[in-house]
Design an enzyme around this catalytic site. Structure first.
Site, mmCIF file in Angstrom:
data_model
loop_
_atom_site.group_PDB
_atom_site.id
_atom_site.type_symbol
_atom_site.label_atom_id
_atom_site.label_comp_id
_atom_site.label_asym_id
_atom_site.label_seq_id
_atom_site.Cartn_x
_atom_site.Cartn_y
_atom_site.Cartn_z
ATOM 1 N N GLY A 36 0.977 -0.961 0.013
ATOM 2 C CA GLY A 36 0.088 0.228 -0.050
ATOM 3 C C GLY A 36 1.128 1.358 -0.068
ATOM 4 N N GLY A 38 1.073 5.091 1.519
ATOM 5 C CA GLY A 38 0.500 6.263 2.708
ATOM 6 C C GLY A 38 0.672 7.831 2.278
ATOM 7 N N GLY A 41 5.044 7.344 2.312
ATOM 8 C CA GLY A 41 5.441 6.696 1.793
ATOM 9 C C GLY A 41 4.561 5.341 1.048
ATOM 10 C CG ASP A 159 -5.433 9.445 13.675
ATOM 11 O OD1 ASP A 159 -6.692 9.788 13.036
ATOM 12 O OD2 ASP A 159 -5.034 9.852 13.079
ATOM 13 C CG ASN A 164 -5.027 5.068 11.668
ATOM 14 O OD1 ASN A 164 -4.679 5.166 10.808
ATOM 15 N ND2 ASN A 164 -5.470 6.201 12.323
HETATM 16 P P1 AMP Z 1 0.559 3.578 5.520
HETATM 17 O O1 AMP Z 1 1.407 5.156 5.384
HETATM 18 O O2 AMP Z 1 0.815 3.232 7.115
HETATM 19 O O3 AMP Z 1 -0.672 4.464 5.711
HETATM 20 O O4 AMP Z 1 0.012 2.360 5.436
HETATM 21 C C1 AMP Z 1 -0.496 2.028 3.686
HETATM 22 C C2 AMP Z 1 -0.852 0.649 3.432
HETATM 23 O O5 AMP Z 1 0.116 0.263 3.397
HETATM 24 C C3 AMP Z 1 -2.170 1.453 4.638
HETATM 25 O O6 AMP Z 1 -3.376 1.036 4.081
HETATM 26 C C4 AMP Z 1 -1.655 -0.892 4.822
HETATM 27 O O7 AMP Z 1 -2.949 -1.104 3.028
HETATM 28 C C5 AMP Z 1 -0.694 -1.216 3.437
HETATM 29 N N1 AMP Z 1 0.187 -1.548 5.248
HETATM 30 C C6 AMP Z 1 0.769 -0.562 6.163
HETATM 31 N N2 AMP Z 1 1.576 -1.387 7.116
HETATM 32 C C7 AMP Z 1 1.173 -2.843 6.453
HETATM 33 C C8 AMP Z 1 1.693 -3.646 7.286
HETATM 34 N N3 AMP Z 1 1.938 -3.339 8.604
HETATM 35 N N4 AMP Z 1 1.408 -5.139 7.165
HETATM 36 C C9 AMP Z 1 0.144 -5.121 5.948
HETATM 37 N N5 AMP Z 1 0.139 -4.186 5.042
HETATM 38 C C10 AMP Z 1 0.404 -2.924 5.769
#
Ligand code: AMP
Length: 299
Positions: A36, A38, A41, A159, A164
């Site tokens: 994914g 965010g 990053g 949050d 999350n």
């Molecule tokens: P974030 O930058 O934390 O918002 O992460 C972006 C996306 O990556 C999230 O929306 C999840 O779909 C995926 N993701 C983030 N952390 C994890 C994780 N620990 N395990 C699996 N998918 C993750």
């Protein structure tokens, strides 16, 4: 950004347990598919080469950290998440960096976001439940346990929202993203979090404490059951007004038990001191009747 603290992967895998001070680098990992993206990053599934342990590697560009001036927020997130150990809180095993990027070594949540499940099903569907009631109670009980643990450690998340909340391979809920969390024994003043989930004291920019997370539990309980947050409006200012009035109504569909509505009503209370305490949530009839917080269930 200078990271003075040594990186560590101090639980699994076994090899890392033997050398908790190991300095990680990208060479230690085989990078797999992207999971994914965010705001700051990307996240990839990765395998630690020595142990073959699967993790999620979050890559954040230092340029983004500088652009959005999130040094302090990120450091706080990393320190708080590293220090927490709870089955419903996503582990941050360690971190490392190169000239351009910071890499967070995270527990891999195989089934990804609860948000996706909610959007796919509308609400957490009855069909997905194992004993005839909504799936929601299971996640609310898990969340309550995890937040009780956080509050014990003087951490307020601030949050909590479906984006999350991640799910592991056993559908166990994992709180991720401690970007807005704070470790504090006194009242806080920063307005943060996501509008629909904000407690009245935060909307008003007043001092707030642990009870903001209890409010959010009420919002999530509503959203899990009905598929929408309770104060959603056309404009932000209307949402603010509805939050301040606690303008709450319960649609007739889908059918929701009186006990669940009672729990929501006791959490969405304007006076933060009157909100149901986390311990009392776990003793609430809706939870007692349905939940097995330590267990897992299948979809
Ligand atoms: P974030 O930058 O934390 O918002 O992460 C972006 C996306 O990556 C999230 O929306 C999840 O779909 C995926 N993701 C983030 N952390 C994890 C994780 N620990 N395990 C699996 N998918 C993750």
């Amino acid at each position: 950004m200078v990271l003075t603290r040594k990186s560590q992967l101090n639980s699994k895998p076994e090899e890392q347990r033997k050398s908790p001070k190991k300095q990680w680098s990208l060479k230690d990992f085989e990078i797999g598919k992207p999971l994914g993206k965010g705001k700051f990053g990307r996240v990839y599934v990765a395998r630690e080469l020595q142990s073959k342990y699967i993790v999620a590697l979050k890559v954040i560009f230092k340029e983004q950290i500088n652009k959005y001036k999130i040094h302090y927020q990120l450091r706080r997130e990393m320190e708080i998440q590293t220090s927490l150990r709870h089955p419903n809180i996503l582990r941050l095993y360690g971190w490392f960096h190169d000239d351009e990027r910071i890499f967070l070594i995270l527990e891999y949540a195989h089934r990804c976001e609860l948000y996706g499940l909610l959007r796919k099903n509308g609400h957490l569907s009855k069909k997905a439940s194992r004993n005839g009631d909504y799936y929601s109670f299971f996640y609310i009980a898990s969340l309550t346990n995890a937040l009780a643990y956080c509050h014990e450690k003087h951490v307020i998340h601030r949050d909590i929202k479906p984006e999350n909340l991640l799910l592991d391979h056993e559908s166990r809920l994992k709180i991720a993203d401690f970007g807005w969390s704070v470790q504090s024994r006194s009242k806080r003043h920063t307005m943060c979090g996501t509008l629909d989930y904000l407690a009245p004291e935060m909307v008003e920019n007043k001092a707030h404490d642990y009870a903001v997370d209890n409010w959010t539990l009420g919002i999530l309980c509503y959203e899990f059951l009905y598929g929408a947050t309770p104060f959603e409006s056309e404009t932000q200012s209307d949402t603010f007004k509805r939050i301040m009035r606690v303008d709450l109504s319960f649609p007739s569909t889908p059918p929701v038990s009186e006990e669940a509505k009672n729990l929501i009503l006791r959490l969405l209370v304007r006076d933060s001191a009157q909100r149901l305490l986390l311990q009392k949530i776990l003793e609430h009839p809706w939870i007692i009747k349905n939940a097995d917080p330590a267990g897992t269930c299948d979809t």
